[in-house]
Design a protein around this motif. Structure first.
Motif, mmCIF file in Angstrom:
data_model
loop_
_atom_site.group_PDB
_atom_site.id
_atom_site.type_symbol
_atom_site.label_atom_id
_atom_site.label_comp_id
_atom_site.label_asym_id
_atom_site.label_seq_id
_atom_site.Cartn_x
_atom_site.Cartn_y
_atom_site.Cartn_z
ATOM 1 N N LEU A 130 8.664 11.043 1.219
ATOM 2 C CA LEU A 130 9.189 10.478 -0.538
ATOM 3 C C LEU A 130 8.660 11.005 -1.231
ATOM 4 O O LEU A 130 9.154 11.500 -2.714
ATOM 5 C CB LEU A 130 8.929 8.944 0.114
ATOM 6 N N GLY A 131 7.643 11.180 -0.808
ATOM 7 C CA GLY A 131 6.930 12.858 -2.362
ATOM 8 C C GLY A 131 6.411 12.251 -3.494
ATOM 9 O O GLY A 131 7.147 12.200 -5.079
ATOM 10 N N LEU A 132 6.019 11.092 -2.464
ATOM 11 C CA LEU A 132 5.494 10.622 -4.427
ATOM 12 C C LEU A 132 4.338 10.876 -4.331
ATOM 13 O O LEU A 132 3.046 11.448 -4.350
ATOM 14 C CB LEU A 132 5.617 8.117 -3.648
ATOM 15 N N ASP A 133 4.487 10.354 -6.057
ATOM 16 C CA ASP A 133 2.557 9.950 -7.535
ATOM 17 C C ASP A 133 1.905 9.247 -7.437
ATOM 18 O O ASP A 133 1.435 9.015 -7.155
ATOM 19 C CB ASP A 133 2.450 11.049 -8.110
ATOM 20 N N ALA A 134 3.336 8.292 -7.561
ATOM 21 C CA ALA A 134 2.599 6.459 -7.632
ATOM 22 C C ALA A 134 3.757 5.872 -7.404
ATOM 23 O O ALA A 134 5.538 5.767 -6.873
ATOM 24 C CB ALA A 134 2.686 6.489 -9.179
ATOM 25 N N LEU A 135 3.329 4.518 -7.228
ATOM 26 C CA LEU A 135 3.547 3.044 -6.636
ATOM 27 C C LEU A 135 4.254 2.438 -7.463
ATOM 28 O O LEU A 135 2.115 2.261 -8.090
ATOM 29 C CB LEU A 135 3.420 2.245 -5.527
ATOM 30 N N PHE A 136 4.937 1.931 -8.363
ATOM 31 C CA PHE A 136 4.659 0.845 -9.450
ATOM 32 C C PHE A 136 4.923 -0.649 -8.460
ATOM 33 O O PHE A 136 5.338 -0.820 -7.415
ATOM 34 C CB PHE A 136 5.968 1.487 -10.057
ATOM 35 N N GLY A 137 4.458 -1.473 -8.581
ATOM 36 C CA GLY A 137 4.529 -3.039 -8.388
ATOM 37 C C GLY A 137 4.958 -3.788 -9.438
ATOM 38 O O GLY A 137 3.806 -3.525 -10.596
ATOM 39 N N GLN A 138 5.406 -5.208 -8.754
ATOM 40 C CA GLN A 138 5.501 -6.689 -9.501
ATOM 41 C C GLN A 138 5.217 -7.449 -8.619
ATOM 42 O O GLN A 138 5.227 -7.892 -7.283
ATOM 43 C CB GLN A 138 7.084 -6.667 -10.477
ATOM 44 N N SER A 139 3.967 -8.361 -9.616
ATOM 45 C CA SER A 139 3.756 -9.448 -9.218
ATOM 46 C C SER A 139 4.275 -10.861 -9.623
ATOM 47 O O SER A 139 4.554 -10.248 -11.152
ATOM 48 C CB SER A 139 2.062 -9.569 -8.648
ATOM 49 N N VAL A 140 4.781 -11.823 -8.716
ATOM 50 C CA VAL A 140 5.516 -13.429 -9.982
ATOM 51 C C VAL A 140 3.975 -13.710 -10.332
ATOM 52 O O VAL A 140 3.249 -13.456 -9.957
ATOM 53 C CB VAL A 140 6.392 -14.143 -8.872
ATOM 54 N N CYS A 141 4.676 -15.078 -11.064
ATOM 55 C CA CYS A 141 3.125 -15.198 -12.442
ATOM 56 C C CYS A 141 3.794 -16.821 -12.408
ATOM 57 O O CYS A 141 2.988 -17.406 -12.833
ATOM 58 C CB CYS A 141 3.256 -14.750 -13.296
ATOM 59 N N ASP A 142 4.629 -17.278 -11.000
ATOM 60 C CA ASP A 142 5.199 -18.082 -10.780
ATOM 61 C C ASP A 142 3.364 -18.858 -9.690
ATOM 62 O O ASP A 142 3.649 -20.791 -9.587
ATOM 63 C CB ASP A 142 6.174 -18.644 -10.553
ATOM 64 N N HIS A 143 3.219 -18.223 -9.791
ATOM 65 C CA HIS A 143 1.895 -18.394 -8.365
ATOM 66 C C HIS A 143 1.085 -16.743 -9.136
ATOM 67 O O HIS A 143 1.732 -16.146 -8.713
ATOM 68 C CB HIS A 143 2.282 -18.924 -7.245
ATOM 69 N N ILE A 144 0.618 -17.372 -8.093
ATOM 70 C CA ILE A 144 -1.143 -15.541 -7.827
ATOM 71 C C ILE A 144 -1.015 -15.158 -6.500
ATOM 72 O O ILE A 144 -1.821 -14.398 -6.663
ATOM 73 C CB ILE A 144 -2.230 -16.237 -8.371
ATOM 74 N N LEU A 145 -0.412 -15.863 -5.294
ATOM 75 C CA LEU A 145 -0.436 -14.676 -4.326
ATOM 76 C C LEU A 145 -0.343 -13.321 -3.841
ATOM 77 O O LEU A 145 -1.281 -12.786 -3.712
ATOM 78 C CB LEU A 145 0.146 -15.903 -3.322
ATOM 79 N N THR A 146 0.778 -13.345 -4.665
ATOM 80 C CA THR A 146 1.246 -11.860 -4.554
ATOM 81 C C THR A 146 0.244 -11.112 -4.992
ATOM 82 O O THR A 146 -0.181 -10.119 -5.470
ATOM 83 C CB THR A 146 2.739 -11.852 -4.905
ATOM 84 N N GLN A 147 -0.448 -11.995 -6.599
ATOM 85 C CA GLN A 147 -1.731 -11.467 -7.327
ATOM 86 C C GLN A 147 -2.644 -10.557 -6.437
ATOM 87 O O GLN A 147 -3.226 -9.829 -6.964
ATOM 88 C CB GLN A 147 -1.437 -11.716 -8.255
ATOM 89 N N LYS A 148 -3.283 -11.692 -5.917
ATOM 90 C CA LYS A 148 -4.006 -11.392 -4.995
ATOM 91 C C LYS A 148 -4.086 -10.367 -3.888
ATOM 92 O O LYS A 148 -4.932 -9.291 -3.428
ATOM 93 C CB LYS A 148 -4.637 -12.687 -4.197
ATOM 94 N N LEU A 149 -3.693 -10.253 -2.759
ATOM 95 C CA LEU A 149 -2.978 -9.469 -2.453
ATOM 96 C C LEU A 149 -2.598 -7.586 -3.384
ATOM 97 O O LEU A 149 -2.779 -7.060 -2.441
ATOM 98 C CB LEU A 149 -1.196 -9.385 -1.612
ATOM 99 N N ALA A 150 -2.155 -7.546 -4.036
ATOM 100 C CA ALA A 150 -1.914 -6.589 -5.091
ATOM 101 C C ALA A 150 -3.148 -5.571 -5.865
ATOM 102 O O ALA A 150 -3.173 -4.825 -5.806
ATOM 103 C CB ALA A 150 -1.286 -7.049 -5.926
ATOM 104 N N ALA A 151 -4.142 -6.773 -5.701
ATOM 105 C CA ALA A 151 -5.187 -6.688 -5.895
ATOM 106 C C ALA A 151 -6.093 -5.975 -5.043
ATOM 107 O O ALA A 151 -6.839 -4.640 -5.560
ATOM 108 C CB ALA A 151 -6.155 -7.745 -6.502
ATOM 109 N N ARG A 152 -5.750 -5.629 -4.454
ATOM 110 C CA ARG A 152 -6.830 -4.713 -3.474
ATOM 111 C C ARG A 152 -6.408 -3.199 -3.475
ATOM 112 O O ARG A 152 -6.631 -2.597 -2.447
ATOM 113 C CB ARG A 152 -5.890 -5.728 -1.637
ATOM 114 N N PHE A 153 -4.634 -3.262 -3.614
ATOM 115 C CA PHE A 153 -4.809 -1.633 -3.706
ATOM 116 C C PHE A 153 -4.000 -0.961 -4.877
ATOM 117 O O PHE A 153 -3.893 -0.169 -4.856
ATOM 118 C CB PHE A 153 -2.695 -1.826 -2.892
#
Length: 347
Positions: A130-153
């Motif tokens: 894929l030849g990537l320099d960056a991964l862009f991510g979005q976490s939904v803000c109607d709960h914090i579960l995905t934000q907890k996982l995203a914080a690790r990476f």
């Protein structure tokens, strides 16, 4: 020719079926036979409102995985049911950045290890081709579960997109109702120094955002813009959303922007993405703010170089619906809200 959005939604509506809980599952890379199950998972989670057509289209999903514009990781049961998904896809225009998203876990499997295992597999096994320099991510803000996982990476928040998505078809206990905001984050694999131009209104804001991301940027004086603006507008009618993307800022920006912004009339959310290194940026930002646009944040390496995100919301955002995990993201919300209030007061 693949089926239309209407045809795919009709098929999914007519062939909906429940998924049994407590099945054994594996976390694996996409296989073509997973495509229909992924479409069913999107339909169960978002109903008919998800703004991207190909999530409901198995044939297009297979094609995109084959050509490298999509890389999906799934949770697959012994019966072949798809109960979880996480993916990389080419939403940013740069060729060395992909977005990590489409993170879905079936409600019957949310108390398992599936969510974490999907995240680990995707972020720790990025395909080299894929030849990537960056991964862009979005976490939904109607709960914090995905934000907890995203914080690790990923790094701290780089932008906050207000009320982008329609309300969910089903809401879990403790989740906010109403339209869903998105917290933008970046995982940098490689980074290079850039020279950027500071908009006058954000000279006290953007340097601090870059410092939080630990990115090496320097800021230079504005210069004479190009003759003509190069830009486009994309609409997602299903969620009442439009985004104007500017690749080059020209002397005709005000006129060009007014024309495209008029095409966004009636949308709940309108966004503007500007190249942060392009001469004419300060005037472009001032023009957009007079039209009601306020700060969304920065989008590192969005064009393989950095971009500025501005946004406009119809009516007053329901700020209390935005759930955020960290002090940094909560401070980011305060910055965005203060700029919204400043633009509204000036308007």
């Amino acid at each position: 020719m693949t089926a239309s959005r209407t045809e795919n939604l009709t098929r999914l509506r007519q062939n909906a079926r429940p998924i049994a809980p407590k099945q054994k599952f594996v976390v694996d890379d996409f296989r073509p036979e997973d495509a229909e199950g992924i479409a069913r998972l999107f339909f169960a989670e978002y109903g008919e409102s998800f703004p991207v057509d190909n999530v409901y289209d198995p044939e297009e999903m297979i094609r995109l995985n084959a050509c490298g514009d999509l890389h999906q990781v799934v949770g697959r049961t012994e019966n072949g049911d798809i109960v979880g998904l996480y993916a990389l896809f080419r939403n940013p225009p740069g060729r060395r950045i992909m977005e990590a998203g489409s993170w879905i876990v079936h409600p019957a499997y949310r108390t398992t290890t599936l969510a974490l295992r999907l995240t680990l597999r995707l972020h720790q096994n990025i395909p080299e081709h894929l030849g990537l320099d960056a991964l862009f991510g979005q976490s939904v803000c109607d709960h914090i579960l995905t934000q907890k996982l995203a914080a690790r990476f990923v790094s701290p928040a780089c932008a906050l997109e207000i009320e982008v998505l329609e309300p969910r078809a089903q809401v879990q206990e403790g989740w906010s109702t109403g339209r869903i905001s998105l917290l933008d984050q970046i995982q940098l694999l490689n980074d290079a120094h850039q020279e950027l131009i500071l908009p006058d209104e954000y000279t006290n804001v953007l340097p601090g955002l870059y410092e939080a991301l630990d990115l090496q940027r320097s800021f230079v004086k504005d210069d004479e813009p190009a003759e003509h603006t190069a830009c486009c507008v994309n609409h997602a009618e299903a969620v009442s959303f439009a985004r104007i993307t500017v690749e080059k800022i020209g002397k005709d920006f005000a006129e060009t922007f007014a024309n495209l912004d008029g095409q966004c009339s009636g949308r709940h959310v309108s966004q503007l993405v500007l190249p942060l290194w392009q001469p004419g940026l300060p005037a472009a930002v001032s023009t957009a703010r007079r039209a009601g646009y306020f700060l969304g944040g920065i989008l590192p390496v969005w064009f393989d170089r950095d971009a500025l995100l501005l946004q406009r919301i119809a009516g007053d955002p329901i700020w209390d619906n935005i759930q955020l995990l960290t002090e940094h993201s909560q401070e980011f919300l305060r910055i965005v809200r203060a700029d919204w209030e400043s633009v509204r007061a000036a308007g």
